[in-house]
Structures are given as C-alpha cells and as structure tokens.
Design an enzyme around this catalytic site. Structure first.
Site, short mmCIF file in Angstrom:
data_model
loop_
_atom_site.label_atom_id
_atom_site.label_comp_id
_atom_site.label_asym_id
_atom_site.label_seq_id
_atom_site.Cartn_x
_atom_site.Cartn_y
_atom_site.Cartn_z
N HIS A 85 -10.71 15.47 1.53
CA HIS A 85 -11.53 14.97 2.65
C HIS A 85 -11.19 13.51 2.94
O HIS A 85 -10.97 12.72 2.02
CB HIS A 85 -13.01 15.09 2.30
CG HIS A 85 -13.92 15.03 3.47
ND1 HIS A 85 -14.18 13.86 4.17
CD2 HIS A 85 -14.64 16.00 4.09
CE1 HIS A 85 -15.02 14.12 5.15
NE2 HIS A 85 -15.32 15.41 5.13
N PHE A 170 -8.51 -8.86 0.63
CA PHE A 170 -8.47 -7.72 -0.30
C PHE A 170 -8.36 -8.23 -1.73
O PHE A 170 -7.47 -9.03 -2.06
CB PHE A 170 -7.29 -6.82 0.05
CG PHE A 170 -7.27 -5.52 -0.71
CD1 PHE A 170 -8.10 -4.48 -0.34
CD2 PHE A 170 -6.43 -5.34 -1.80
CE1 PHE A 170 -8.10 -3.27 -1.03
CE2 PHE A 170 -6.42 -4.14 -2.50
CZ PHE A 170 -7.26 -3.11 -2.12
#
Length: 571
Positions: A85, A170
């Site tokens: 998914h 990040f």
C-alpha cells in the site's frame, strides 16, 4: 435548546500490519484513553498496514490520536518498512470524520490543530489533506503522498513541497517516522445492495449505471465494443448517476446472491436512501430486483433518521414521531434485515457509545412507576425541577400526538405536511425536555458535590466557594431552560386545539395544562436557586425572565382552555 453531543470518528492507518505485538501496543493507547471507544482494528499482511477506527467527543479523540501516533513513532521504523500500500509515514494517514453535532469544517480545523501538535511535540512533519488542506492541490491525498516515503528527502527541502507543519531538513528523526498526513473527510458508508440474481455481470452493469465514475464509452456494442479514447489516449467515460459513490458488482457465495457493492464517499451529496432508490431503479431497468441492503461497518444515527423521514414523506406520513419509530421505518424500507437481523444498537455509532458509557440510573430510562417511586423517596433528587421538565415533555408529547392524528385523519390528506411540521416541532421540544429531566438532577448533584469539597485552608475555602457558586448558577440556568422549552409547547397546543383533529381537542387542552405546570414549577426552582447567587445582577435577570414566562404561561393556558371548552360545546 439542549446542546447536541459532538462526536467524531478517527481512522488512522499505521504502517505495520504483520507484528501483532506492535499493533497491540498502538491500539492499547486508544483503548486506555478516556472518552473514546475503539471500534475496529483491521491489519493487512500484504499491505503491511493496519486501519484503526475509534470514536468519541472531539477533545478525547484528539488526545487518543496523539497518543497512538506517539507510540507508532516509537515502535515503527520507516527505514525498514515495505508493503503493497502507498505510505509516507509510521502513521500514514490520520483523518477526522464528523459523526454528530459537528461540521466537516470544524473537523478540518481540529485536524490542522492536531497536525501542529504532532509537529511541535513529536517533531513529526505533517501534511494536511482533503477538507483540512491548506493548499488547494493538497485536497487530493495522492498529491500529498506523491513519491511516498522514498521521496521525502527531496520533497521536505523543497519550499513548494514542504510539509504544512514541522518542515525541516531531512534527518534521522524524519527518516524513522516519515511524514503523517492529517485530514478531515466526510463519513464513508460501505454498503451492499442485495439482488435477486446470481449474475456478477448483471450486478456490475447496475454498479456501472450508478457509480460516479460510470463506465467506458465503447464503439458499437456497449459491452464488447472497442473502448473510445480521447485525444490524449485516455478512456472516455460515461458517468453514472450518483455523485460521491464508488461501486462494483460481485457474487457472494455465502449468501448465494450477487450484490452491488458501494462506497458512499459523500453522504451529504448522496445519502444512503437516495443511493438505494437509484440502485432499485437501475436494477429494475435490467429486470433485476433489489431485495435488501447490507451495511458494512457502522453508520451515524442521522443516516437512518434521514432515510426513515424520506420514506415517511413518500407515504405522506408525519415525520414527527419518536426516533426509534423513524429508524424502524428505515430498517423496513431499506431491507436492512434481509440477510440477518439488523440491530441498531450494534450498527449505529451513537448507540454503541451510549451502551458503553450510558447511565443505567438515568431517570428517563425508568418506567413511569419507577420514576414516581424514585421521586417519592427521601432523597432530595429527583425533585420539582425534574418533575417540571417531565410535565413539559408530556405537554409537548400530547400536542405532538394531536398533530400526528390530524396528519393521518381521513379526508385531511392534503394537510399532512402542515401537521407533520407541527409534530416535528413538538417532538423536538419533548426530546429537549426529556434531556432536562436528568439535567436538573445532575445540576442539584453538582451543588452537593461542591458543598462536599474540603475547607481546611483559606485556598480550599475560596475554591469551594467558587465551585458552589458555579454549580448554583448552573442549577438556576437549567430550570430556566426548562421554562423556555416548556413555553414552546403552548404554540403547538393552541394550534392543535384550534385547527387539529376535533376529536382530540381535550388532549391539546391537557397538553397546555401540563406545559403551564412545567413553566410554573421550573420557575420556582429558578427563584430558589437564584436566591443563593452572589452575582445579584445575573440572579435578578434570570428571576425577571422567569416571572415574565410565568405570567405569559398563565395567559396562554387560559386562552387555550377557552378554545378547548368552545370546541367541546360546539361538538
């Protein structure tokens, strides 16, 4: 008016569907949160994803969601995650859904508030999507989740792609948690319409007739013909008749029938009953009958109330009847018990919460005999305030009864809507006053609790005094609200005495007498409680309003009884 309880649903999707120990720890955070009920936990091994559903009042849901996301961020390392998914974070999506007493816009504001808290306190970057989106393009979850987890290092440093909350370079923390997508959306209803056929092909054809996406346009034969393409090479679609729906046909071996399986993604645009009627119409056009409806999962109470009222109006029947009766009409009309008995206590979200958190000692749950006996006992509550509210509820109920009898009176068919509107008003008043029956007793109990607070120190005494005054103010406001609601019954009873079914004119008169007793009785409670208020300006203002309502109630009662006596003498 009595305040409607606000309920929202939260459906977080966590990026773990295989390790039941992790899933258990996350869902325990929800189970152990006060004021919410965990409704469903659905793990998927192939998707490596678990969909969780819980419900409660907004503040409680927000806190439970925060705790679950915090636990997920501690247990799930997105650097190790793989599944079928799409996903972008340990808590991938976190939608809030309005259930009762709250709008989608209010849920959107709550979602933004929750996203900010997650970013500020847990340092999880958050995007807002669907109704909570802060940028138009982010209404679409696919846009928000573009590139999934793997694209975060690039996107988080791009001003145009950066999260709405918690944007930063990040780092290891972001690498572990990923980003969470917090949104607000309408309630989704999963429903299957049962067909008197075993043909998946016929069921699919009906589904394509109605679903918003529709079916591909074809050259020549509508089934086997070549699919038509536009100038960009995309399929040309013939849209279906129902907005906000997705659908497909399938055969269910367990039942031995085919079904049209549908997700209604916007129940405000396409309510359940509208979808049902349209599927029935399209099925009939193809020689097929809809025999019933199967609701998958849960529904808000309003879905069934809207359906029941819709079918009553089609019959030209009054909708001003108790909720239980309206829901029973919905169950029968939609065929909800076609495959197995449909129990609203197990399928309606609000009722599940009532059953879990309900007060078995509530006065309105007692029998008439039980209420009278409880009132007669030596305990001071329930007392005159609760009895006054109950008399008001009975007065409104009598007026409603006359309206319903008038709506269905032979020869008066052209007036059914007129009387149905009166019955709706009366039912709302009666419902409000029934809430006030218990509210008045709770108000008295609050005063007793305040008097029981400690008073050893000066600070204790100050806090105790403040609590007593706050509770006394509330105990004055509640009977005043009872007076206001009960006074509303006079308009109904007068209209029914003057224009309603003449055979029930005495019932309208008794309703007026009960309403007067309610107003005067609640007025006594306003006065006795207001006498203990230190804020004399507020006290005198409430007493003045109570006195005015009492005077007007006496006039209204005399006027209505005069009409009733005249009608009886004319009979």
């Amino acid at each position: 008016m009595a305040k409607i309880k606000q309920l929202i649903e939260c459906v977080p999707n966590f990026s773990e569907g295989r390790d039941m120990g992790i899933i258990q720890q996350i869902t325990d955070e929800i189970r152990n949160s006060a004021g919410v009920r965990l409704l469903d936990v659905d793990p998927g091994e192939a998707t490596n994803r678990t969909v969780v559903t819980f419900v409660g009042e907004p503040d409680a849901v927000m806190e439970a969601a925060f705790r679950a996301v915090r636990k997920a961020s501690q247990l799930i390392d997105m650097r190790q995650h793989h599944g079928a998914h799409p996903r972008s974070g340990a808590t991938d999506v976190l939608p809030l859904v309005p259930v009762a007493g709250i709008t989608l816009e209010e849920c959107a504001e709550l979602a933004r508030k929750l996203a900010k808290r997650l970013a500020d306190e847990l340092e999880i970057p958050c995007y807002c999507y669907e109704a909570a989106a802060l940028k138009p393009e982010r209404k679409n979850l696919a846009v928000v989740r573009r590139g999934e987890y793997e694209a975060i290092p690039e996107r988080i440093n791009d001003p145009a792609e950066a999260p709405d909350f918690g944007a930063r370079p990040f780092d290891e923390g972001v690498a572990r948690t990923g980003c969470t997508n917090v949104g607000a959306r309408d309630f989704l209803i999963a429903v299957n319409y049962n067909l008197n056929t075993t043909s998946t092909r016929r069921a699919n054809a009906i589904a394509f007739d109605v679903r918003e996406k529709g079916r591909p346009a074809r050259e020549g034969n509508p089934i086997t013909g070549k699919v038509k393409l536009d100038e960009n090479g995309k399929k040309i679609m013939i849209p279906g008749t129902l907005k906000g729906t997705k659908g497909i046909g399938w055969y269910i071996e367990e039942y031995g029938i085919a079904q049209v399986s549908m997700n209604i993604t916007n129940i405000n645009v396409t309510p359940l009953h509208v979808a049902f009627d349209e599927v029935c119409r399209c099925a009939q056009n193809r020689g097929v009958r809809v025999t019933g409806t199967e609701i998958v999962g849960l529904v808000p109470e309003r879905t069934l109330l809207e359906a029941g009222r819709y079918f009553l109006e089609k019959q030209q029947r009054s909708t001003g009847i108790p909720k239980e009766d309206i829901i029973n009409i919905a169950i029968k009309s939609l065929g909800l018990s076609d495959l197995k008995p449909f129990n609203p206590r197990e399928k309606v979200i609000e009722y599940l919460l009532e059953d879990e958190n309900g007060d078995d000692k509530a006065l309105v749950k007692m029998t008439v005999k039980g209420f009278a006996e409880e009132t007669s006992r030596e305990s001071p509550a329930p007392g005159g305030g609760s009895v006054a509210a109950y008399m008001g509820a009975l007065g409104a109920a009598l007026g409603t009864m006359v309206a319903n009898l008038s709506s269905h009176k032979p020869g008066w068919d052209d007036r059914w809507e007129e009387f149905s509107r009166w019955a709706d008003k009366g039912q709302a008043l009666s419902d409000e006053l029934l809430v006030l029956v218990d509210e008045d007793t709770r108000a008295f109990n609050k005063i007793m609790e305040a008097f029981g607070l400690p008073k050893k120190t000066d600070e204790d005494k100050r806090l105790r005094s403040e609590a007593i005054q706050a509770a006394t103010l509330f105990a004055t406001q509640v009977p005043l609200q009872t007076m206001q609601a009960a006074f509303g019954a006079f308009e109904l009873c007068q209209a029914m005495a003057e224009f309603g079914n003449p055979n029930s004119v005495s019932d309208a008169g008794v309703g007026a007498l009960a309403a007067r007793a309610a107003v005067l009785g609640a007025g006594l409670n306003v006065k006795i409680n207001a006498a203990s208020l230190k804020d004399r300006e507020a006290a005198e203002k409430m007493i003045a309003e109570a006195e005015q309502l009492i005077a007007e109630a006496q006039k209204k009662e005399a006027e209505i009884i005069g009409i009733v006596e005249r009608k009886i003498n004319e009979a």
